[in-house]
Design a protein around this motif. Structure first.
Motif, PDB file in Angstrom:
ATOM      1  N   SER A 190       0.857  -1.182   0.000  1.00 14.47           N
ATOM      2  CA  SER A 190       0.000   0.000   0.000  1.00 14.47           C
ATOM      3  C   SER A 190       0.896   1.235   0.000  1.00 14.47           C
ATOM      4  O   SER A 190       1.679   1.436   0.937  1.00 14.47           O
ATOM      5  CB  SER A 190      -0.911   0.010   1.227  1.00 14.47           C
ATOM      6  OG  SER A 190      -1.680   1.189   1.264  1.00 14.47           O
ATOM      7  N   MET A 191       0.792   2.102  -1.028  1.00 15.67           N
ATOM      8  CA  MET A 191       1.774   3.162  -1.238  1.00 15.67           C
ATOM      9  C   MET A 191       1.182   4.553  -1.353  1.00 15.67           C
ATOM     10  O   MET A 191       1.869   5.496  -1.726  1.00 15.67           O
ATOM     11  CB  MET A 191       2.609   2.850  -2.493  1.00 15.67           C
ATOM     12  CG  MET A 191       3.462   1.623  -2.354  1.00 15.67           C
ATOM     13  SD  MET A 191       4.194   1.051  -3.904  1.00 15.67           S
ATOM     14  CE  MET A 191       4.749   2.552  -4.652  1.00 15.67           C
ATOM     15  N   GLN A 192      -0.099   4.737  -1.049  1.00 16.38           N
ATOM     16  CA  GLN A 192      -0.653   6.084  -1.065  1.00 16.38           C
ATOM     17  C   GLN A 192       0.036   6.977  -0.043  1.00 16.38           C
ATOM     18  O   GLN A 192       0.162   8.177  -0.237  1.00 16.38           O
ATOM     19  CB  GLN A 192      -2.150   6.036  -0.793  1.00 16.38           C
ATOM     20  CG  GLN A 192      -2.990   5.646  -2.007  1.00 16.38           C
ATOM     21  CD  GLN A 192      -2.869   6.661  -3.120  1.00 16.38           C
ATOM     22  OE1 GLN A 192      -2.214   6.411  -4.135  1.00 16.38           O
ATOM     23  NE2 GLN A 192      -3.485   7.819  -2.948  1.00 16.38           N
ATOM     24  N   SER A 193       0.452   6.388   1.038  1.00 19.06           N
ATOM     25  CA  SER A 193       1.325   7.062   1.991  1.00 19.06           C
ATOM     26  C   SER A 193       2.352   6.042   2.453  1.00 19.06           C
ATOM     27  O   SER A 193       2.076   4.837   2.442  1.00 19.06           O
ATOM     28  CB  SER A 193       0.539   7.626   3.179  1.00 19.06           C
ATOM     29  OG  SER A 193      -0.036   6.581   3.936  1.00 19.06           O
ATOM     30  N   LEU A 194       3.523   6.534   2.839  1.00 19.54           N
ATOM     31  CA  LEU A 194       4.610   5.664   3.262  1.00 19.54           C
ATOM     32  C   LEU A 194       4.972   5.950   4.712  1.00 19.54           C
ATOM     33  O   LEU A 194       4.666   7.020   5.248  1.00 19.54           O
ATOM     34  CB  LEU A 194       5.845   5.858   2.372  1.00 19.54           C
ATOM     35  CG  LEU A 194       5.694   5.516   0.895  1.00 19.54           C
ATOM     36  CD1 LEU A 194       7.010   5.771   0.166  1.00 19.54           C
ATOM     37  CD2 LEU A 194       5.267   4.083   0.698  1.00 19.54           C
ATOM     38  N   ARG A 223      16.965  16.987  -5.763  1.00 21.04           N
ATOM     39  CA  ARG A 223      16.630  18.404  -5.583  1.00 21.04           C
ATOM     40  C   ARG A 223      15.250  18.604  -4.956  1.00 21.04           C
ATOM     41  O   ARG A 223      14.736  19.719  -4.948  1.00 21.04           O
ATOM     42  CB  ARG A 223      16.684  19.128  -6.932  1.00 21.04           C
ATOM     43  CG  ARG A 223      18.072  19.198  -7.532  1.00 21.04           C
ATOM     44  CD  ARG A 223      18.072  19.904  -8.880  1.00 21.04           C
ATOM     45  NE  ARG A 223      19.410  19.994  -9.425  1.00 21.04           N
ATOM     46  CZ  ARG A 223      19.981  19.034 -10.125  1.00 21.04           C
ATOM     47  NH1 ARG A 223      19.321  17.910 -10.343  1.00 21.04           N
ATOM     48  NH2 ARG A 223      21.207  19.179 -10.592  1.00 21.04           N
ATOM     49  N   ARG A 224      14.664  17.538  -4.450  1.00 22.60           N
ATOM     50  CA  ARG A 224      13.322  17.648  -3.874  1.00 22.60           C
ATOM     51  C   ARG A 224      13.344  17.260  -2.402  1.00 22.60           C
ATOM     52  O   ARG A 224      14.160  16.436  -1.973  1.00 22.60           O
ATOM     53  CB  ARG A 224      12.334  16.750  -4.624  1.00 22.60           C
ATOM     54  CG  ARG A 224      12.049  17.213  -6.038  1.00 22.60           C
ATOM     55  CD  ARG A 224      10.961  16.371  -6.673  1.00 22.60           C
ATOM     56  NE  ARG A 224       9.713  16.428  -5.903  1.00 22.60           N
ATOM     57  CZ  ARG A 224       8.623  15.732  -6.216  1.00 22.60           C
ATOM     58  NH1 ARG A 224       8.644  14.922  -7.266  1.00 22.60           N
ATOM     59  NH2 ARG A 224       7.540  15.831  -5.486  1.00 22.60           N
ATOM     60  N   ARG A 225      12.436  17.858  -1.649  1.00 21.12           N
ATOM     61  CA  ARG A 225      12.238  17.502  -0.254  1.00 21.12           C
ATOM     62  C   ARG A 225      10.770  17.126  -0.051  1.00 21.12           C
ATOM     63  O   ARG A 225       9.878  17.870  -0.469  1.00 21.12           O
ATOM     64  CB  ARG A 225      12.613  18.656   0.677  1.00 21.12           C
ATOM     65  CG  ARG A 225      14.113  18.900   0.755  1.00 21.12           C
ATOM     66  CD  ARG A 225      14.439  19.929   1.817  1.00 21.12           C
ATOM     67  NE  ARG A 225      15.882  20.117   1.945  1.00 21.12           N
ATOM     68  CZ  ARG A 225      16.438  20.915   2.843  1.00 21.12           C
ATOM     69  NH1 ARG A 225      15.683  21.588   3.693  1.00 21.12           N
ATOM     70  NH2 ARG A 225      17.752  21.029   2.907  1.00 21.12           N
ATOM     71  N   PHE A 226      10.549  15.984   0.552  1.00 20.47           N
ATOM     72  CA  PHE A 226       9.206  15.491   0.809  1.00 20.47           C
ATOM     73  C   PHE A 226       8.901  15.701   2.297  1.00 20.47           C
ATOM     74  O   PHE A 226       9.722  15.387   3.155  1.00 20.47           O
ATOM     75  CB  PHE A 226       9.101  14.011   0.439  1.00 20.47           C
ATOM     76  CG  PHE A 226       9.401  13.725  -0.999  1.00 20.47           C
ATOM     77  CD1 PHE A 226       8.391  13.680  -1.945  1.00 20.47           C
ATOM     78  CD2 PHE A 226      10.706  13.511  -1.427  1.00 20.47           C
ATOM     79  CE1 PHE A 226       8.663  13.432  -3.280  1.00 20.47           C
ATOM     80  CE2 PHE A 226      11.004  13.245  -2.760  1.00 20.47           C
ATOM     81  CZ  PHE A 226       9.969  13.207  -3.688  1.00 20.47           C
ATOM     82  N   GLU A 227       7.723  16.216   2.577  1.00 18.08           N
ATOM     83  CA  GLU A 227       7.362  16.563   3.941  1.00 18.08           C
ATOM     84  C   GLU A 227       6.468  15.499   4.568  1.00 18.08           C
ATOM     85  O   GLU A 227       5.593  14.937   3.904  1.00 18.08           O
ATOM     86  CB  GLU A 227       6.645  17.921   3.976  1.00 18.08           C
ATOM     87  CG  GLU A 227       7.528  19.072   3.527  1.00 18.08           C
ATOM     88  CD  GLU A 227       6.825  20.413   3.655  1.00 18.08           C
ATOM     89  OE1 GLU A 227       5.603  20.422   3.926  1.00 18.08           O
ATOM     90  OE2 GLU A 227       7.498  21.442   3.492  1.00 18.08           O
ATOM     91  N   GLY A 228       6.704  15.223   5.835  1.00 18.55           N
ATOM     92  CA  GLY A 228       5.913  14.256   6.577  1.00 18.55           C
ATOM     93  C   GLY A 228       5.768  14.677   8.022  1.00 18.55           C
ATOM     94  O   GLY A 228       6.138  15.794   8.401  1.00 18.55           O
ATOM     95  N   ASN A 252       2.244  10.144  -0.290  1.00 17.08           N
ATOM     96  CA  ASN A 252       2.865   9.711  -1.546  1.00 17.08           C
ATOM     97  C   ASN A 252       1.796   9.523  -2.611  1.00 17.08           C
ATOM     98  O   ASN A 252       1.661   8.444  -3.201  1.00 17.08           O
ATOM     99  CB  ASN A 252       3.635   8.400  -1.312  1.00 17.08           C
ATOM    100  CG  ASN A 252       4.469   7.986  -2.512  1.00 17.08           C
ATOM    101  OD1 ASN A 252       5.049   8.822  -3.203  1.00 17.08           O
ATOM    102  ND2 ASN A 252       4.523   6.691  -2.768  1.00 17.08           N
ATOM    103  N   PRO A 253       0.988  10.561  -2.876  1.00 12.37           N
ATOM    104  CA  PRO A 253      -0.140  10.386  -3.799  1.00 12.37           C
ATOM    105  C   PRO A 253       0.281  10.058  -5.219  1.00 12.37           C
ATOM    106  O   PRO A 253      -0.447   9.379  -5.948  1.00 12.37           O
ATOM    107  CB  PRO A 253      -0.863  11.736  -3.719  1.00 12.37           C
ATOM    108  CG  PRO A 253       0.178  12.711  -3.277  1.00 12.37           C
ATOM    109  CD  PRO A 253       1.077  11.937  -2.347  1.00 12.37           C
ATOM    110  N   GLY A 254       1.449  10.557  -5.633  1.00 19.35           N
ATOM    111  CA  GLY A 254       1.905  10.292  -6.996  1.00 19.35           C
ATOM    112  C   GLY A 254       2.658   8.992  -7.155  1.00 19.35           C
ATOM    113  O   GLY A 254       3.016   8.608  -8.283  1.00 19.35           O
ATOM    114  N   GLY A 255       2.922   8.304  -6.061  1.00 23.68           N
ATOM    115  CA  GLY A 255       3.639   7.037  -6.140  1.00 23.68           C
ATOM    116  C   GLY A 255       5.092   7.176  -6.539  1.00 23.68           C
ATOM    117  O   GLY A 255       5.704   6.198  -6.974  1.00 23.68           O
ATOM    118  N   GLU A 256       5.680   8.367  -6.337  1.00 22.92           N
ATOM    119  CA  GLU A 256       7.077   8.559  -6.746  1.00 22.92           C
ATOM    120  C   GLU A 256       8.044   7.826  -5.829  1.00 22.92           C
ATOM    121  O   GLU A 256       9.072   7.328  -6.266  1.00 22.92           O
ATOM    122  CB  GLU A 256       7.405  10.056  -6.767  1.00 22.92           C
ATOM    123  CG  GLU A 256       6.566  10.859  -7.747  1.00 22.92           C
ATOM    124  CD  GLU A 256       6.617  12.345  -7.451  1.00 22.92           C
ATOM    125  OE1 GLU A 256       6.337  12.713  -6.288  1.00 22.92           O
ATOM    126  OE2 GLU A 256       6.922  13.122  -8.366  1.00 22.92           O
TER     127      GLU A 256
END
Length: 344
Positions: A190-194, A223-228, A252-256
């Motif tokens: 399940s990967m909508q959120s990690l 070059r990206r920062r993901f917020e949690g 993680n809505p885009g599944g990146e």
């Protein structure tokens, strides 16, 4: 007076008027025209975020390796590898001929036991059957019902469905394979959120709490920062490392992002809005101490400082510098304590 004597007399007069001394090199250096050109900046308050850094790994919000509970031959696969599946969707179907026969047999036995119980009830009501015989008929009926439920459960286990919505992995079997109970068939993520698992030193315990924000960097997106956000803190400190485990949730809505990725984590533990923040280039080391140049009365004055939090291009000064002072930002290599300076 001849011209030669007149020229000599003029030179003597000029020397006497000037006090008899030529301008010294030292006084020339002190002149404003010879001040070292530098760039300055007035120290102003700024926002500083106190952070802890850590490394960790990404985990799926839910993750399972799908395995059969009974042995059997696969007759159908109901998903495409690497694609999304819905909760309850059929993943694998095993040959169920034996299980269906057992269900039919158990259902017939239950019907017979029910009729026997009904007749026993009639005879008992007419006082032609003892209580123990009636109880025996009831027990036979209940046993037949339990046998049917067991057979139905075995039949249901021939259909293996997704326990939650997610992405199916690479399957390890093919139609026609005979699989044993507990054999790995496919992973489901399940990967909508990690989830982000990481550890911090035990000394940070007073400064951490659920709800604190994190920023995550991964090698795939440099070059990206993901917020949690932190949502769980392990109550026990590890004996071997004296560190504390934290878990955060990362949208993680885009599944990146993918489970298993290595992550660099910044955990915000405090924020100050009125901190003294200066350009990092204005700070220079001497030995194991740090210094800046402050402009006072047109001269550069050496000042020792203590640095707090750092961010790209900036640093917090926690001691040695006050808001409103003028700081030398460039041209430091040409300065000494007391060197006259001018804003370039």
């Amino acid at each position: 007076m001849n011209p030669r004597h007149r020229a000599l007399w003029l030179i003597l007069c000029l020397t006497a008027c000037s006090g008899g001394h030529a301008p010294s090199a030292e006084s020339a250096r002190a002149a404003p025209a010879d001040a070292v050109p530098v760039e300055v900046q007035r120290v102003a308050p700024g926002a500083v975020r106190e952070e802890l850094t850590a490394v960790g790994s990404l985990r799926a919000d839910e993750s399972v390796v799908v395995r059969p509970e009974i042995a059997g031959r696969i007759v159908r696969i109901g998903f495409t590898e690497g694609q999304a599946v819905a909760r309850g969707q059929l993943l694998f179907e095993l040959d169920d001929a034996v299980q269906r026969a057992e269900v039919d047999q158990a259902r017939a036995n239950l019907q017979l036991a029910q009729r026997s119980f009904d007749r026993a009830g009639e005879l008992y009501g007419r006082q032609l059957l003892s209580q123990s015989d009636r109880d025996q008929a009831a027990a036979s009926r209940d046993q037949a019902a339990a046998t049917l439920a067991l057979a139905q459960a075995r039949l249901d286990k021939t259909r293996i469905v997704a326990p939650f919505a997610g992405i199916a992995g690479i399957r390890l079997v093919s139609p026609g394979d005979y699989v044993a109970a507990g054999q790995d068939l496919v992973n489901l993520e399940s990967m909508q959120s990690l989830k982000v698992d990481f550890r911090v030193d035990e000394s940070a315990l007073p400064r951490i709490a659920a709800g604190q924000k994190i920023e995550v960097e991964v090698d795939a997106y440099p070059r990206r920062r993901f917020e949690g956000e932190v949502y769980a803190i392990d109550p026990r400190i590890a004996d071997a490392t004296r560190s504390l485990a934290l878990r955060a949730r990362l949208p993680n809505p885009g599944g990146e992002l993918r489970p298993g990725q290595f992550a660099r984590i910044r955990l915000a533990v405090a924020q100050r809005q009125d901190a003294v923040v200066v350009p990092e280039q204005a700070i220079f080391p001497r030995g194991d101490r740090l210094f800046v140049y402050v402009v006072e009365s047109g001269s550069a004055r050496l000042r020792e400082v203590r640095v707090g939090q750092r961010s790209p291009g900036q640093a917090e000064i926690v001691e040695g510098l006050a808001v409103g002072e003028t700081l030398v930002v460039t041209g430091l290599q040409r300065l000494g304590d007391g060197t006259p300076v001018k804003d370039n």
